[in-house]
Structure formats: C-alpha cells, structure tokens
Scaffold this motif. Structure first.
Motif, PDB file in Angstrom:
ATOM      1  N   ALA A  23       0.599  -1.451   0.365  1.00  0.00           N
ATOM      2  CA  ALA A  23       0.140   0.279   0.222  1.00  0.00           C
ATOM      3  C   ALA A  23       1.220   1.441  -0.098  1.00  0.00           C
ATOM      4  O   ALA A  23       1.860   1.733   1.155  1.00  0.00           O
ATOM      5  CB  ALA A  23      -1.042  -0.286   1.118  1.00  0.00           C
ATOM      6  N   HIS A  24       0.500   2.207  -1.252  1.00  0.00           N
ATOM      7  CA  HIS A  24       1.011   3.779  -0.853  1.00  0.00           C
ATOM      8  C   HIS A  24       0.671   4.610  -1.382  1.00  0.00           C
ATOM      9  O   HIS A  24      -0.323   4.757  -1.592  1.00  0.00           O
ATOM     10  CB  HIS A  24       2.208   3.717  -2.420  1.00  0.00           C
ATOM     11  CG  HIS A  24       3.083   2.426  -2.299  1.00  0.00           C
ATOM     12  ND1 HIS A  24       4.344   2.536  -1.907  1.00  0.00           N
ATOM     13  CD2 HIS A  24       2.623   1.054  -3.441  1.00  0.00           C
ATOM     14  CE1 HIS A  24       4.690   1.732  -1.709  1.00  0.00           C
ATOM     15  NE2 HIS A  24       4.276   0.739  -2.489  1.00  0.00           N
ATOM     16  N   ASN A  25       0.781   5.563  -0.055  1.00  0.00           N
ATOM     17  CA  ASN A  25      -0.179   6.188   0.093  1.00  0.00           C
ATOM     18  C   ASN A  25       0.201   8.128  -0.633  1.00  0.00           C
ATOM     19  O   ASN A  25       0.550   8.272  -0.116  1.00  0.00           O
ATOM     20  CB  ASN A  25      -0.514   7.020   1.569  1.00  0.00           C
ATOM     21  CG  ASN A  25      -1.616   8.002   1.842  1.00  0.00           C
ATOM     22  OD1 ASN A  25      -2.439   8.669   0.568  1.00  0.00           O
ATOM     23  ND2 ASN A  25      -2.169   8.674   3.372  1.00  0.00           N
ATOM     24  N   ILE A  26      -0.624   7.874  -1.847  1.00  0.00           N
ATOM     25  CA  ILE A  26      -0.248   8.899  -3.160  1.00  0.00           C
ATOM     26  C   ILE A  26      -1.615   9.816  -3.054  1.00  0.00           C
ATOM     27  O   ILE A  26      -1.106  10.570  -3.768  1.00  0.00           O
ATOM     28  CB  ILE A  26       0.105   8.388  -4.350  1.00  0.00           C
ATOM     29  CG1 ILE A  26      -0.405   7.643  -4.397  1.00  0.00           C
ATOM     30  CG2 ILE A  26       1.070   7.709  -3.920  1.00  0.00           C
ATOM     31  CD1 ILE A  26      -0.682   7.588  -6.497  1.00  0.00           C
ATOM     32  N   GLY A  27      -2.829   9.603  -1.931  1.00  0.00           N
ATOM     33  CA  GLY A  27      -3.267  10.488  -2.237  1.00  0.00           C
ATOM     34  C   GLY A  27      -4.764  10.587  -3.242  1.00  0.00           C
ATOM     35  O   GLY A  27      -5.425  11.826  -3.676  1.00  0.00           O
ATOM     36  N   ILE A  28      -4.406   9.679  -3.663  1.00  0.00           N
ATOM     37  CA  ILE A  28      -5.877   9.572  -4.655  1.00  0.00           C
ATOM     38  C   ILE A  28      -7.578   9.221  -3.949  1.00  0.00           C
ATOM     39  O   ILE A  28      -7.674   9.252  -2.885  1.00  0.00           O
ATOM     40  CB  ILE A  28      -5.211   7.937  -5.717  1.00  0.00           C
ATOM     41  CG1 ILE A  28      -5.489   6.937  -4.795  1.00  0.00           C
ATOM     42  CG2 ILE A  28      -4.095   7.910  -6.591  1.00  0.00           C
ATOM     43  CD1 ILE A  28      -5.312   5.447  -5.171  1.00  0.00           C
ATOM     44  N   GLY A  29      -8.701   9.251  -5.216  1.00  0.00           N
ATOM     45  CA  GLY A  29      -9.825   9.148  -4.321  1.00  0.00           C
ATOM     46  C   GLY A  29     -10.460   7.628  -4.365  1.00  0.00           C
ATOM     47  O   GLY A  29      -9.611   6.507  -5.025  1.00  0.00           O
ATOM     48  N   THR A  30     -11.434   7.609  -4.002  1.00  0.00           N
ATOM     49  CA  THR A  30     -12.008   6.254  -3.756  1.00  0.00           C
ATOM     50  C   THR A  30     -12.666   5.756  -5.067  1.00  0.00           C
ATOM     51  O   THR A  30     -13.022   7.147  -5.939  1.00  0.00           O
ATOM     52  CB  THR A  30     -13.163   6.707  -3.306  1.00  0.00           C
ATOM     53  OG1 THR A  30     -12.329   6.917  -1.519  1.00  0.00           O
ATOM     54  CG2 THR A  30     -13.725   5.364  -2.916  1.00  0.00           C
ATOM     55  N   ASN A  31     -12.240   4.236  -5.576  1.00  0.00           N
ATOM     56  CA  ASN A  31     -13.025   4.233  -7.096  1.00  0.00           C
ATOM     57  C   ASN A  31     -12.348   4.864  -8.389  1.00  0.00           C
ATOM     58  O   ASN A  31     -12.291   4.635  -8.803  1.00  0.00           O
ATOM     59  CB  ASN A  31     -14.163   3.953  -7.369  1.00  0.00           C
ATOM     60  CG  ASN A  31     -15.198   3.203  -5.913  1.00  0.00           C
ATOM     61  OD1 ASN A  31     -14.395   1.864  -5.356  1.00  0.00           O
ATOM     62  ND2 ASN A  31     -16.217   3.751  -5.836  1.00  0.00           N
ATOM     63  N   SER A  32     -11.226   5.476  -8.037  1.00  0.00           N
ATOM     64  CA  SER A  32     -10.255   6.195  -9.094  1.00  0.00           C
ATOM     65  C   SER A  32      -9.942   4.217 -10.114  1.00  0.00           C
ATOM     66  O   SER A  32      -9.384   3.857  -9.318  1.00  0.00           O
ATOM     67  CB  SER A  32      -8.668   5.858  -8.476  1.00  0.00           C
ATOM     68  OG  SER A  32      -9.236   7.357  -7.423  1.00  0.00           O
ATOM     69  N   PRO A  33      -9.895   5.269 -11.080  1.00  0.00           N
ATOM     70  CA  PRO A  33      -9.893   4.303 -12.437  1.00  0.00           C
ATOM     71  C   PRO A  33      -8.392   4.146 -12.606  1.00  0.00           C
ATOM     72  O   PRO A  33      -7.338   5.616 -12.315  1.00  0.00           O
ATOM     73  CB  PRO A  33     -10.583   4.975 -13.779  1.00  0.00           C
ATOM     74  CG  PRO A  33     -11.677   4.999 -13.159  1.00  0.00           C
ATOM     75  CD  PRO A  33     -11.190   6.390 -11.749  1.00  0.00           C
ATOM     76  N   VAL A  34      -7.737   3.143 -13.008  1.00  0.00           N
ATOM     77  CA  VAL A  34      -5.852   2.605 -13.201  1.00  0.00           C
ATOM     78  C   VAL A  34      -6.195   2.834 -14.670  1.00  0.00           C
ATOM     79  O   VAL A  34      -7.175   1.673 -15.082  1.00  0.00           O
ATOM     80  CB  VAL A  34      -5.898   1.681 -12.378  1.00  0.00           C
ATOM     81  CG1 VAL A  34      -4.047   2.038 -12.269  1.00  0.00           C
ATOM     82  CG2 VAL A  34      -5.516   2.336 -10.815  1.00  0.00           C
ATOM     83  N   GLU A  35      -5.111   3.228 -15.789  1.00  0.00           N
ATOM     84  CA  GLU A  35      -5.254   2.563 -17.437  1.00  0.00           C
ATOM     85  C   GLU A  35      -3.302   2.867 -17.385  1.00  0.00           C
ATOM     86  O   GLU A  35      -2.136   3.020 -16.462  1.00  0.00           O
ATOM     87  CB  GLU A  35      -5.581   3.632 -17.386  1.00  0.00           C
ATOM     88  CG  GLU A  35      -5.143   2.904 -19.328  1.00  0.00           C
ATOM     89  CD  GLU A  35      -5.851   1.985 -19.395  1.00  0.00           C
ATOM     90  OE1 GLU A  35      -5.905   1.245 -20.744  1.00  0.00           O
ATOM     91  OE2 GLU A  35      -7.424   2.556 -19.057  1.00  0.00           O
ATOM     92  N   TYR A  36      -2.702   1.509 -17.481  1.00  0.00           N
ATOM     93  CA  TYR A  36      -1.482   1.816 -18.047  1.00  0.00           C
ATOM     94  C   TYR A  36      -1.811   1.635 -19.275  1.00  0.00           C
ATOM     95  O   TYR A  36      -1.716   2.025 -20.607  1.00  0.00           O
ATOM     96  CB  TYR A  36      -0.697   0.050 -17.832  1.00  0.00           C
ATOM     97  CG  TYR A  36      -0.040  -0.545 -18.392  1.00  0.00           C
ATOM     98  CD1 TYR A  36       1.597   0.023 -17.392  1.00  0.00           C
ATOM     99  CD2 TYR A  36       1.001  -1.525 -19.291  1.00  0.00           C
ATOM    100  CE1 TYR A  36       2.632  -0.171 -17.642  1.00  0.00           C
ATOM    101  CE2 TYR A  36       2.033  -0.868 -20.290  1.00  0.00           C
ATOM    102  CZ  TYR A  36       3.316  -1.045 -18.855  1.00  0.00           C
ATOM    103  OH  TYR A  36       4.505  -0.589 -19.688  1.00  0.00           O
ATOM    104  N   ILE A  37      -0.304   3.274 -19.282  1.00  0.00           N
ATOM    105  CA  ILE A  37      -0.016   3.577 -20.072  1.00  0.00           C
ATOM    106  C   ILE A  37       1.636   3.017 -20.865  1.00  0.00           C
ATOM    107  O   ILE A  37       0.743   2.919 -22.681  1.00  0.00           O
ATOM    108  CB  ILE A  37       0.295   5.407 -19.972  1.00  0.00           C
ATOM    109  CG1 ILE A  37      -0.466   6.113 -19.248  1.00  0.00           C
ATOM    110  CG2 ILE A  37       0.623   5.948 -21.463  1.00  0.00           C
ATOM    111  CD1 ILE A  37      -1.974   5.993 -19.810  1.00  0.00           C
TER     112      ILE A  37
END
Length: 403
Positions: free
Chosen positions: A265-279
């Motif tokens: 786990a890394h606390n980077i300040g994202i939000g709940t249910n944040s979509p993630v995409e590999y570029i």
C-alpha cells in the motif's frame, strides 16, 4: 557534405573532382599525404597510381610498385563501402487525428473500470450482448442469461468473458457467449484479467481474490492485507497489478502487487474507486473521480519497490490519457482531444529515467492537443483497442481509428 559531393546526384553540381585543397585541409609537402593505390599507372605497368599529388585531385605514377618504393609521403585514406542494412527502415505514418469509424446504440452505460476488449473483439454490454470483430467491425448477437442483473462485462481473452452483477452471482462464458455458467460465489465479478499464468477476479468480499487456472475450471481464494475488491480500479503490465480501493477510509492509497500474494500500500492521495490505466514503459495513469481530485502519472518499478509520482495534473485538467500508435489521446469531460506522439514500444523493464523521459514526451505533446470529437455527455468509459479508441457513454458506443 563529403558523401553528397562524391555522388553524381550532388544538387550543388560540385562533385568530387571539384574539391579544393582548402576544402579538405590538404597541403602538399612533407610526409603522409599521398595514397598508394592498387591500380597500375596507364603509362607504366611497373608503377602504381598515387593519388593526392600535387593536389588532392592529382593523380601521378608512384616511384615503385610497392609502398616502400613510393617513399615516406605515402599514407592511407578512408573508404566507405556499402554493405547493406539489417532491416528496411519504415518511417512512422503521417499523423492524422482519430476518425470515427463506428457508432452503435446500447442500453447499458458501461463502467469506468471494466475491460471489454480483447485482441480481436469488443463486447458491448446489453441484452442481448453484441460482439464486434476488430477486422471489419461486424456484429454478432449474444444471448445472456435472463436472470442476470449485470450492467457491465469483462473480457479476459477472445473466448472468455464474464458478466458482473449486483443482486445475483456473475456469469462466465468460455466460448464467446455461446454457453454460460454460474461459478462465482458473489456478485460484482466485473474485473477479470490474466496475470503470470492465472486469471484473477476480485469478489465483493473485501481483501479477497479468486485465483483461477487458465482453463477456468477451478479456483482458490487469495486473501489480501488491504481493502481491494471488485469495485476497485485495476490495471496491469507484465510485472505488476495496480489497484485502487472502493473503501472511503482507504481511498487515498494505491495498491501494488508483483506476485498476487503480497500487496503493498502506498498513500499517494488518490480517491475512492479511482480508475487505473497502464500507458507504457511502467507508467500508470490514475484518475480521481472526485471533482476536487487530482489525477496522476505514476512510475511503478519492474520489481518490488515504491512508486514514483511523475506528474500531478491540475484539478479537472485531464480525465483519461492513452497512447495509441503515434497519437496521444486525452479526455476531459465530454471532449476527446489528440496530438502527435511518436509510437514507443512498451518496455516493462523501463527504468525511472526512461519513464521520466516518456512522460516528458507526453507532456510536450499535450501542449498541442486539439479536439477531435465532443460527446453529448462525458463518457462512462474510454479505453484503447489495439490502434483504436472506444468511447462508451450513456446509450452510445463510438469507435475511432487512431493512426
């Protein structure tokens, strides 16, 4: 300049014989400025040709048939020989803005975190479901179970698809929708993906994944240490799986696993249910759904280690980022934009320095973004499909070619 003037296609019409001593820094006198050649002199079969006397274009007979016979003024000069090339260079295609190639209706909105594309097919959720073939965008209708309450689908490969559900267990098909089974112990089975020889599906139970064999005949449960479930955003490359969480108490954390056994786990300040995409090049895009949230480009190392924040965008600056062929595509609200960005082979061994250079190219291309399509409402899901882009909005599916 030298090579061009050795060619009979020299546009300046100067040609080799018109070089001057000053052009090449040649001064007659002293040693090592003549070249002893293999040719015999036409006036004497016993003498070789020497070049460079009394000027760079001069030709004379050497004093003997060997270099020794020519004295100390003899020297070497380089010669370029064309051998060939290992492969034919194909220049990148000329940039064109993405063009609309398909528009279709759908009764389903699609979800922001599902994957409905495979190499050869795109599945449009609905009743019936529709399958589009990549080569010609032809459609095939697929009958879905009548008691399914799904509104989204996830495609693992060309044959294997599953239906997520709210009030009933999800369904699975291993023959492109010809038959369905009901193997899931709980609903929400909307994220399914293959990773390092197995297929993984998170369940509604927190901290739990189903680990299936590739044939999807059996599975075991993996318990995670963190709050990741089927509503989480998820993306992967060959090295790692990166997810967000659906739990508000843990919404600022990004979760990374390199082996699907231990989650970091890394606390980077994202939000709940944040979509993630590999570029590409180990760079992931994490989109915060909140209107006040900040989306990010993040480097995830190829082996276990902390991620690195490469770019935090301003609030509302960008909703999606994709790199398709030599086109950078972004979405901000209902507006799709594109700009030229040279195609880059994915490198899952990419170092932080390589990822930083890649992101610098992305940010540079973003300065020249131009709109190419505006949806009536903001898309629920935008995702790449080989050299195409799919925009999935309420009631409509649109597909664009990206050259």
């Amino acid at each position: 300049r030298l090579l061009m003037r050795c060619s009979d296609q020299d546009p300046s019409a100067t040609f080799w014989e018109r070089f001057t001593d000053d052009d090449l820094g040649h001064t007659y006198g002293g040693n090592t400025h003549l070249s002893w050649c293999y040719e015999t002199h036409p006036f004497s079969a016993n003498h070789r040709v020497s070049r460079g006397y009394p000027s760079i274009t001069g030709v004379a007979a050497s004093n003997g048939a060997t270099t020794e016979g020519g004295g100390l003024k003899m020297a070497w000069r380089p010669c370029l020989e064309y051998i060939g090339v290992d492969e034919t260079y194909v220049p990148p295609p000329e940039y064109e803005a993405p063009s609309l190639v398909y528009t279709g209706d759908t009764s389903q909105t699609g979800r922001y975190d599902t994957r409905m594309t495979t190499d050869n097919y795109f599945y449009i959720a609905g009743s019936p479901m529709r399958r589009l073939k990549y080569s010609d965008l032809s459609e095939t209708s697929i009958t879905v179970p009548a008691d399914s309450t799904f509104r989204f689908a996830s495609a693992v490969n060309d044959d294997t698809i599953n239906l997520g559900a709210y009030a009933s267990p999800g369904y699975l098909s291993k023959d492109s929708g010809a038959t369905w089974t009901k193997p899931f112990s709980s609903g929400y089975a909307d994220i399914a993906f293959e990773f390092k020889g197995n297929i993984y599906i998170p369940t509604t139970t927190l901290k739990e994944w189903q680990k299936w064999n590739l044939e999807m005949t059996s599975y075991s449960l993996i318990t995670n240490a963190y709050q990741v479930n089927s509503q989480s955003g998820a993306a992967k490359n060959n090295n790692a799986v990166v997810t967000s969480t659906s739990q508000s108490a843990m919404g600022t954390y990004l979760y990374i696993t390199w082996d699907m056994q231990t989650t970091h786990a890394h606390n980077i300040g994202i939000g709940t249910n944040s979509p993630v995409e590999y570029i590409g090049c180990n760079v992931f895009f994490v989109r915060t759904l909140s209107a006040a949230g900040v989306s990010r480009l993040i480097y995830v190392p190829p082996t276990v280690g902390a991620p690195t924040l490469l770019k935090a965008f301003a609030i509302g600056e960008v909703g999606n980022i994709f790199h398709v062929n030599n086109t950078l595509i972004t979405r901000n609200g209902a507006v799709l934009k594109a700009a030229q960005l040279e195609a880059r082979p994915d490198d899952t061994n990419a170092s932080l320095a390589t990822a930083q250079a890649y992101v610098a190219d992305i940010l540079n291309a973003m300065s020249s973004l131009a709109p190419f399509y505006t949806e009536t409402t903001a898309p629920n899901n935008v995702l790449p499909w080989r050299d195409r882009l799919v925009s999935y909005t309420t009631g409509k599916v649109r597909i664009f070619d990206a050259k």
